[in-house]
Design a protein around this motif. Structure first.
Motif, PDB file in Angstrom:
ATOM      1  N   MET A 115      27.409 -29.507  69.835  1.00  0.00           N
ATOM      2  CA  MET A 115      28.433 -29.642  68.758  1.00  0.00           C
ATOM      3  C   MET A 115      27.691 -29.572  67.227  1.00  0.00           C
ATOM      4  O   MET A 115      26.543 -29.767  67.228  1.00  0.00           O
ATOM      5  N   THR A 116      28.241 -28.548  66.525  1.00  0.00           N
ATOM      6  CA  THR A 116      27.768 -28.676  65.049  1.00  0.00           C
ATOM      7  C   THR A 116      28.924 -29.059  64.105  1.00  0.00           C
ATOM      8  O   THR A 116      30.060 -29.152  64.218  1.00  0.00           O
ATOM      9  N   ILE A 117      28.217 -29.668  63.009  1.00  0.00           N
ATOM     10  CA  ILE A 117      29.252 -30.121  61.759  1.00  0.00           C
ATOM     11  C   ILE A 117      28.668 -29.325  60.548  1.00  0.00           C
ATOM     12  O   ILE A 117      27.670 -29.071  60.266  1.00  0.00           O
ATOM     13  N   ASP A 118      29.800 -28.631  60.051  1.00  0.00           N
ATOM     14  CA  ASP A 118      29.837 -28.120  58.725  1.00  0.00           C
ATOM     15  C   ASP A 118      29.879 -29.319  57.385  1.00  0.00           C
ATOM     16  O   ASP A 118      31.038 -29.556  57.373  1.00  0.00           O
ATOM     17  N   TRP A 119      28.695 -29.849  57.276  1.00  0.00           N
ATOM     18  CA  TRP A 119      28.838 -30.870  56.403  1.00  0.00           C
ATOM     19  C   TRP A 119      29.435 -30.484  54.808  1.00  0.00           C
ATOM     20  O   TRP A 119      30.097 -31.384  54.266  1.00  0.00           O
ATOM     21  N   SER A 120      29.460 -29.336  54.661  1.00  0.00           N
ATOM     22  CA  SER A 120      29.997 -28.996  53.414  1.00  0.00           C
ATOM     23  C   SER A 120      31.532 -29.145  53.303  1.00  0.00           C
ATOM     24  O   SER A 120      31.978 -29.296  52.221  1.00  0.00           O
ATOM     25  N   GLN A 121      32.130 -29.302  54.537  1.00  0.00           N
ATOM     26  CA  GLN A 121      33.804 -29.580  54.390  1.00  0.00           C
ATOM     27  C   GLN A 121      34.122 -31.052  54.756  1.00  0.00           C
ATOM     28  O   GLN A 121      35.194 -31.184  54.700  1.00  0.00           O
ATOM     29  N   GLU A 122      33.026 -31.569  54.619  1.00  0.00           N
ATOM     30  CA  GLU A 122      33.281 -33.203  55.065  1.00  0.00           C
ATOM     31  C   GLU A 122      33.481 -34.198  54.165  1.00  0.00           C
ATOM     32  O   GLU A 122      32.853 -33.869  52.847  1.00  0.00           O
ATOM     33  N   ARG A 123      34.212 -35.017  54.061  1.00  0.00           N
ATOM     34  CA  ARG A 123      34.337 -36.189  53.287  1.00  0.00           C
ATOM     35  C   ARG A 123      34.114 -37.286  53.839  1.00  0.00           C
ATOM     36  O   ARG A 123      34.858 -37.937  54.718  1.00  0.00           O
ATOM     37  N   ILE A 124      33.232 -38.062  53.626  1.00  0.00           N
ATOM     38  CA  ILE A 124      32.623 -39.064  54.537  1.00  0.00           C
ATOM     39  C   ILE A 124      32.685 -40.289  53.505  1.00  0.00           C
ATOM     40  O   ILE A 124      32.359 -40.577  52.372  1.00  0.00           O
ATOM     41  N   LEU A 125      33.125 -41.461  54.338  1.00  0.00           N
ATOM     42  CA  LEU A 125      33.248 -42.629  53.882  1.00  0.00           C
ATOM     43  C   LEU A 125      32.469 -43.592  54.911  1.00  0.00           C
ATOM     44  O   LEU A 125      32.328 -43.691  55.942  1.00  0.00           O
ATOM     45  N   ILE A 126      31.386 -44.330  53.978  1.00  0.00           N
ATOM     46  CA  ILE A 126      30.335 -45.121  54.546  1.00  0.00           C
ATOM     47  C   ILE A 126      30.693 -46.568  54.287  1.00  0.00           C
ATOM     48  O   ILE A 126      31.012 -47.052  53.172  1.00  0.00           O
ATOM     49  N   LEU A 127      30.791 -47.494  55.359  1.00  0.00           N
ATOM     50  CA  LEU A 127      31.075 -48.872  55.074  1.00  0.00           C
ATOM     51  C   LEU A 127      29.593 -49.801  55.286  1.00  0.00           C
ATOM     52  O   LEU A 127      29.291 -49.322  56.473  1.00  0.00           O
ATOM     53  N   ALA A 128      29.419 -50.441  54.194  1.00  0.00           N
ATOM     54  CA  ALA A 128      28.352 -51.121  54.333  1.00  0.00           C
ATOM     55  C   ALA A 128      28.628 -52.730  53.806  1.00  0.00           C
ATOM     56  O   ALA A 128      29.071 -52.914  52.695  1.00  0.00           O
ATOM     57  N   PRO A 129      28.280 -53.468  54.872  1.00  0.00           N
ATOM     58  CA  PRO A 129      28.315 -54.782  54.406  1.00  0.00           C
ATOM     59  C   PRO A 129      27.678 -55.290  53.260  1.00  0.00           C
ATOM     60  O   PRO A 129      28.273 -56.164  52.435  1.00  0.00           O
ATOM     61  N   HIS A 130      26.341 -54.732  52.989  1.00  0.00           N
ATOM     62  CA  HIS A 130      25.777 -55.115  51.636  1.00  0.00           C
ATOM     63  C   HIS A 130      24.973 -53.767  51.431  1.00  0.00           C
ATOM     64  O   HIS A 130      24.708 -53.061  52.020  1.00  0.00           O
ATOM     65  N   PRO A 131      24.563 -53.938  49.921  1.00  0.00           N
ATOM     66  CA  PRO A 131      23.647 -53.025  49.463  1.00  0.00           C
ATOM     67  C   PRO A 131      22.319 -52.771  50.327  1.00  0.00           C
ATOM     68  O   PRO A 131      21.703 -53.889  50.292  1.00  0.00           O
ATOM     69  N   ASP A 132      21.981 -51.609  50.827  1.00  0.00           N
ATOM     70  CA  ASP A 132      21.003 -51.286  51.477  1.00  0.00           C
ATOM     71  C   ASP A 132      21.268 -50.912  52.857  1.00  0.00           C
ATOM     72  O   ASP A 132      20.668 -49.857  53.555  1.00  0.00           O
ATOM     73  N   ASP A 133      22.413 -51.351  53.522  1.00  0.00           N
ATOM     74  CA  ASP A 133      22.830 -51.162  54.817  1.00  0.00           C
ATOM     75  C   ASP A 133      23.019 -49.831  54.856  1.00  0.00           C
ATOM     76  O   ASP A 133      22.785 -49.332  56.113  1.00  0.00           O
ATOM     77  N   GLU A 134      23.709 -49.064  54.097  1.00  0.00           N
ATOM     78  CA  GLU A 134      23.955 -47.657  54.246  1.00  0.00           C
ATOM     79  C   GLU A 134      22.890 -46.747  54.139  1.00  0.00           C
ATOM     80  O   GLU A 134      22.822 -45.724  54.868  1.00  0.00           O
ATOM     81  N   THR A 135      21.773 -47.336  53.559  1.00  0.00           N
ATOM     82  CA  THR A 135      20.582 -46.503  53.523  1.00  0.00           C
ATOM     83  C   THR A 135      19.576 -46.514  54.930  1.00  0.00           C
ATOM     84  O   THR A 135      19.277 -45.611  55.495  1.00  0.00           O
ATOM     85  N   LEU A 136      19.709 -47.987  55.349  1.00  0.00           N
ATOM     86  CA  LEU A 136      19.085 -48.106  56.509  1.00  0.00           C
ATOM     87  C   LEU A 136      19.727 -47.283  57.648  1.00  0.00           C
ATOM     88  O   LEU A 136      18.947 -46.990  58.572  1.00  0.00           O
TER      89      LEU A 136
END
Length: 237
Positions: free
Chosen positions: A1-22
């Motif tokens: 499976m390959t993903i063309d990241w240039s075509q993606e719209r990504i929503l990240i759900l983070a309970p608190h600031p830093d969870d998205e980075t971790l």
């Protein structure tokens, strides 16, 4: 499976600031380098008692950290759904219908408004109550239904954090590995340093050696140098 990241719209759900980075800082950097849109919906932030020299990180400090990390990665937008001490580390007191509603439609970064192609949320087996209820609310908000009536992201993932792994039966092995470059991992580490109130010295689940070790382990499992691990909730191809 390959993903063309240039075509993606990504929503990240983070309970608190830093969870998205971790959980997916490497993926964020990889996707942004390729030209993806990346949006981060934080659920809550407030004052936090911790083991830092000050013994407390304030909501004001955390807001400043978010802004620096957002600039670092080049996020397209971010939002906090339930700010303040009434909600921070107390999301389990909020009705799931309200949490799911924010994720599904009642926010500028909701699935209905943003129409993301990829959604990434925390894993439900985290020991942290805010992580658990965010994961469950995402499960509800992204439930299967008629795609002519509701937007369905074609890829829904759960991210892992090292803190989830301390109990051997708590979290299954990842079902998707995203290969990272050295630059992606370095960007993740740099972002965590910008979360100065949350980064810790080793040994700690939020230390640089821990983050590098987990990326090395996941990379080895995929036959590459570095990777982040995810759990697939939905994959439509």
């Amino acid at each position: 499976m390959t993903i063309d990241w240039s075509q993606e719209r990504i929503l990240i759900l983070a309970p608190h600031p830093d969870d998205e980075t971790l959980g997916c800082g490497g993926l964020i950097n990889k996707a942004k380098r390729a030209g993806a849109d990346v949006h981060v919906q934080f659920l809550t932030v407030g004052d936090t008692r911790d083991f830092s020299p000050a013994g407390l990180s304030t909501a004001e400090e955390r807001y400043g950290e978010i802004k620096r990390v957002a600039d670092h990665f080049g996020w397209d937008s971010w939002d906090i759904a339930f700010p303040g001490d009434d909600y921070h580390l107390r999301l389990d007191t909020v009705a799931r219908v309200d949490l799911a509603g924010v994720i599904e439609r009642y926010s500028s970064l909701s699935v209905a408004e943003l129409e993301p192609t990829i959604v990434v949320a925390p894993h439900r087996t985290s020991y942290n109550q805010d992580h658990q209820v965010t994961a469950e609310a995402a499960h509800t908000a992204l439930r299967p239904s008629n795609t002519r009536l509701r937007h369905h992201p074609r890829l829904v993932l759960s991210y892992e954090e090292a803190a989830d792994q301390w109990r051997y039966d708590s979290c299954p092995a990842p079902s998707l590995l995203v290969e990272l470059s050295d630059a992606d991992l370095d960007a993740k580490i740099s972002a965590m340093r910008l979360y100065g109130t949350q980064m810790h010295q080793h040994p700690h689940t939020r230390s640089e050696p821990t983050l590098r070790s987990l990326a090395t382990l996941r990379g080895m499992q995929g036959g590459v140098a570095l990777a982040e691990g995810f759990h697939v909730m939905r994959l439509l191809v």
